[in-house]
Each structure stands twice: as C-alpha cells, then as structure tokens.
Design an enzyme around this catalytic site. Structure first.
Site, PDB file in Angstrom:
ATOM      1  CB  SER A 181      -0.943   0.005   1.196  1.00 12.81           C
ATOM      2  OG  SER A 181      -0.220  -0.117   2.397  1.00 12.81           O
ATOM      3  CG  HIS A 209      -3.435  -0.717  -2.571  1.00 11.17           C
ATOM      4  ND1 HIS A 209      -3.976   0.543  -2.561  1.00 11.17           N
ATOM      5  CD2 HIS A 209      -3.277  -1.070  -1.271  1.00 11.17           C
ATOM      6  CE1 HIS A 209      -4.107   0.960  -1.309  1.00 11.17           C
ATOM      7  NE2 HIS A 209      -3.693  -0.013  -0.500  1.00 11.17           N
ATOM      8  CE  LYS A 242      -7.407   0.465   0.192  1.00 11.30           C
ATOM      9  NZ  LYS A 242      -7.396   1.401   1.280  1.00 11.30           N
TER      10      LYS A 242
HETATM   11  C1  LIG Z   1      -3.200  -3.580   1.888  1.00 11.82           C
HETATM   12  C2  LIG Z   1      -4.424  -3.073   2.567  1.00 11.82           C
HETATM   13  N1  LIG Z   1      -5.226  -3.941   3.195  1.00 11.82           N
HETATM   14  C3  LIG Z   1      -6.348  -3.522   3.813  1.00 11.82           C
HETATM   15  C4  LIG Z   1      -6.705  -2.210   3.841  1.00 11.82           C
HETATM   16  C5  LIG Z   1      -7.932  -1.808   4.600  1.00 11.82           C
HETATM   17  O1  LIG Z   1      -9.016  -1.815   3.740  1.00 11.82           O
HETATM   18  P1  LIG Z   1     -10.344  -1.034   4.157  1.00 11.82           P
HETATM   19  O2  LIG Z   1     -10.064   0.402   3.916  1.00 11.82           O
HETATM   20  O3  LIG Z   1     -11.392  -1.600   3.264  1.00 11.82           O
HETATM   21  O4  LIG Z   1     -10.575  -1.334   5.600  1.00 11.82           O
HETATM   22  C6  LIG Z   1      -5.921  -1.277   3.172  1.00 11.82           C
HETATM   23  C7  LIG Z   1      -6.314   0.135   3.086  1.00 11.82           C
HETATM   24  O5  LIG Z   1      -6.258   0.960   3.865  1.00 11.82           O
HETATM   25  C8  LIG Z   1      -4.758  -1.708   2.545  1.00 11.82           C
HETATM   26  O6  LIG Z   1      -3.950  -0.830   1.957  1.00 11.82           O
END
Ligand SMILES: Cc1ncc(COP(=O)(O)O)c(C=O)c1O
Length: 386
Positions: A181, A209, A242
C-alpha cells in the site's frame, strides 16, 4: 488518579513535537479534483484508481438499491442482514479471482482481522512481510500464533524463518500484501507459494491495491502466472474500497474455507452487514471492469508515465512513493505541491518506518497525461533537487 485528558494532551504534544500528529481535513472530491480549505487541488492521493466511486453506473446502482432495500442492513449477515445483493457480489468476486467462492466482510481491515484468527491460533506460526498492511499485523496478533516478520519481499528470509520455526507448529501461514500500500511494489507470490508448498503452509495475499488495477483487473495473484490455479494463493483477500470505489472487504477461497469464515470469523459474525447500496455499487464496478479491462490498465500506464519522467524504478502498480526521509521534510514537500495546485499527502510513521516518510502518488485512470508530466517536472525541480 491519572487524568485521562492529561494523558491525551501529553501524548498529543509529544506527537506534535515530532511532527507526527494527524488531523483529518474536510475534503470534497469531484472526480480527480479535491477541494479543501477553500482550494481546488488536483488529487494524487485517492485510491479510487478507476474513478468508480462517482461513476454514473455505480451511483445509479446504489440509488436503486436504497430505494429497493433501504439504507442499512439492519443486522449482521447471520441474522437478517444478508440481503440478496450479497450473493451476486460474492459470485462475481469468486469468478474474477478464479476461486470456488467468496465471502464479503465489512471492510478490508475487518477481513484480515477475521480471516487470520479463523485459520491459525496459539499452536501455529505466521510469517508476515515486515511492510504488510496494519490489518495483517493486527490479525496475526489477534490469532495468538507465533509471529515472525520477514524482510520486505525477501522470500529467502521467509524460507530461513520457516526452516527455523516450522517444526513443532501445527499450522503455518504466510501473509503479505499483494500490492504494497505504501510502496506500490508486488509481493513475490510465485516464490512464496512455492515456499508454502514445501513447508506445508498456507499463503494469504491481501490484494487491496491490485484488484481492478493489475493483470486486467484480476489482481496481483495473476501477475507472472503466480496463480496458475486458485490453489497457489488459497487465501485471496482484499477490499472493495479502492479501485472498486465502494466499501467492504472480501476473501476468495475454496468453498470449505469460505463456509468456515461464515461460521467462525468473528468480524463476519459480530458486525452488521454492509449497506445494500454499497454492495450494489461494488457489483456495478465489477461489471465495468469485466466490460472494459483496457480501462483497468490505465492507472498503471499513468504511474509508469510518472516513473519514466523522473527516472524512478518502473511502477508496478498505481502507487509510486517518493521517499524524502523525515516527517518534516515530507510535510514540506506536500506543501510545495499544494502551492502548485496538487494534493499529495505526506505519509509519515507509524504508517511507514521511521526515516522513510514520503509522498505517496496514487494514479487514476482519469488523470491527464499532461498533468502527470507537469507534476513530475515540479517534483524534479522543487523536491528532488532540494
Ligand atoms: C493492503 C491493505 N489492506 C487492507 C486495507 C484496509 O481496507 P479497508 O479500507 O477496506 O478497511 C488497506 C487500506 O487501507 C490496505 O492498503
């Protein structure tokens, strides 16, 4: 007795001194533009990689769902919150990811903190990439398993740790982001999958992502043939917040694993179902990706235009970091871009390791090539040359 307000105040003052205090700024997004503090800025800080959060078809689907089902789900999915749109979304996700089945959670964070403790526990071992998302680390901690971090994307280090610690543990899990991320690079899934096979471990990849962005939108498990079969990455997790432009998390896996989640994952059981409108919007977004995979290639093309213009390593995803070092320097760099009409948020510890504060550029399908070239020029002249 300690004063709670005193504790909070001291903590905030310490964060302020280290330039690590954070405050949410009110932002109104219109397409790729963001308005904040009365200024209209071209945003490179949104994970809406395909601009679907405001697409006419996702918006229309959400409105229709509100009219049909109302605003909230009313209860957890195991009670009465499992509205019929879920079935369609899960079927579509499983098809895209080549798995038997899928299970949708309340968010990506809730997915990982539910999935991991449902498959490993105190007698088990987890290996986590040191730069994996906070929710993977949280899920690992919650599980009570023995956790070891391996160096970022270093499958040889993961192998050394497995050789040292696998024996004596009942089950083992390797957990990683698919696309990282804050770094935008892709996990060595083929090598990790091979390690998992050799050491009798399971592989979880969180493709928050990657979905909608790499490999025609199917995600990072499909880069370089890593997922020749769905069994190579048996736990494909991710988020709908996303590129999908909606909200929610998911796991794509075998039918029995999905059935286990629905009956054992605590974040699935003890949290209210997603609002029907959000589920409908996610289905509409998956439709758009299936209809036009070439559009899903655009964010990566734009990111590569930027990395080429700056002579940076070629982008592997829609995310490109420019590391500047300390938190103050990252804030100053972000201010320079703001003064030139761009919104690029500074990313500081603890989101990234100390000393690696950065600008994180997120490219979307609708950014104009000319604006990207102009942005790169400003970064070169006013940030990298300082
Ligand atoms: C790799 C990754 N996993 C999980 C999340 C969390 O996802 P969510 O925003 O749907 O809780 C994010 C984002 O913030 C992320 O970048």
């Amino acid at each position: 007795m300690n004063s709670l307000d005193g504790f909070a105040g001291d903590k905030l003052a310490a964060l302020e001194r280290a330039q690590l205090r954070r405050m949410p700024a009110f932002t109104t997004r219109t397409g790729i533009w963001a308005e904040r503090d009365g200024r209209r800025l071209l945003s490179f800080s949104c994970n809406d990689y395909l601009n679907f959060s405001q697409h006419p078809e996702t918006v229309a689907a959400a409105i229709a769902a509100v009219k049909r089902y109302g605003v909230g789900a009313g209860a957890s999915r195991l009670v009465t919150g499992n509205h019929p749109l879920y079935d369609e979304l899960e079927t579509r996700l499983a098809r895209l990811k080549g798995s038997d089945a899928a299970c949708v959670f309340g968010s990506g964070y809730l997915a990982n903190t539910g999935i991991i403790p449902a498959v490993v526990g105190p007698d088990d071992l987890i290996l986590v990439d040191e730069l994996a998302h906070a929710c993977i680390h949280a899920g690992a901690k919650l599980s009570g398993a023995q956790v070891h971090l391996y160096r970022h994307c270093d499958s040889s280090h993961a192998e050394t740790l497995l050789a040292e610690h696998r024996a004596g543990k009942k089950r083992a899990l390797i957990a990683t982001d698919g696309v990282f991320s804050m770094d935008g690079d892709i996990a060595p899934l083929a090598a990790l999958s091979e390690l998992a096979r050799r050491f009798d471990a399971w592989l979880l990849s969180d493709d928050a992502h990657g979905l909608g962005v790499v490999s025609g939108g199917r995600g990072s498990a499909f880069v370089n043939g890593a997922a020749r079969s769905p069994f190579d990455v048996p736990l494909q997790a991710g988020t709908l917040s996303k590129a999908i432009g909606a909200y929610g998390g998911y796991l794509c896996a075998s039918q029995s694993v999905i059935d286990l989640m629905r009956t054992r994952a605590r974040t699935f059981i003890y949290s209210t179902g997603l609002p029907p409108a959000i589920v409908a919007a996610a289905i509409a977004a998956l439709d758009l990706i299936e209809r036009d995979p070439a559009y899903a290639a655009e964010p990566l093309r734009k990111a590569r235009l930027f990395t080429r213009a700056l002579n940076l390593p070629e982008a592997q995803s829609a995310i490109v970091p420019v590391i500047v070092g300390d938190a103050g320097a990252a804030l100053a760099a972000s201010d320079i871009l703001r003064d030139n009409g761009f919104l690029v948020i500074a990313i500081r510890p603890p989101t990234v390791p100390t000393g690696t504060a950065r600008l994180r550029f997120a490219f979307t399908a609708r950014h104009e090539d000319g604006d990207i070239v102009r942005l790169a020029e400003i970064v070169r002249q006013q940030i990298l040359r300082r």
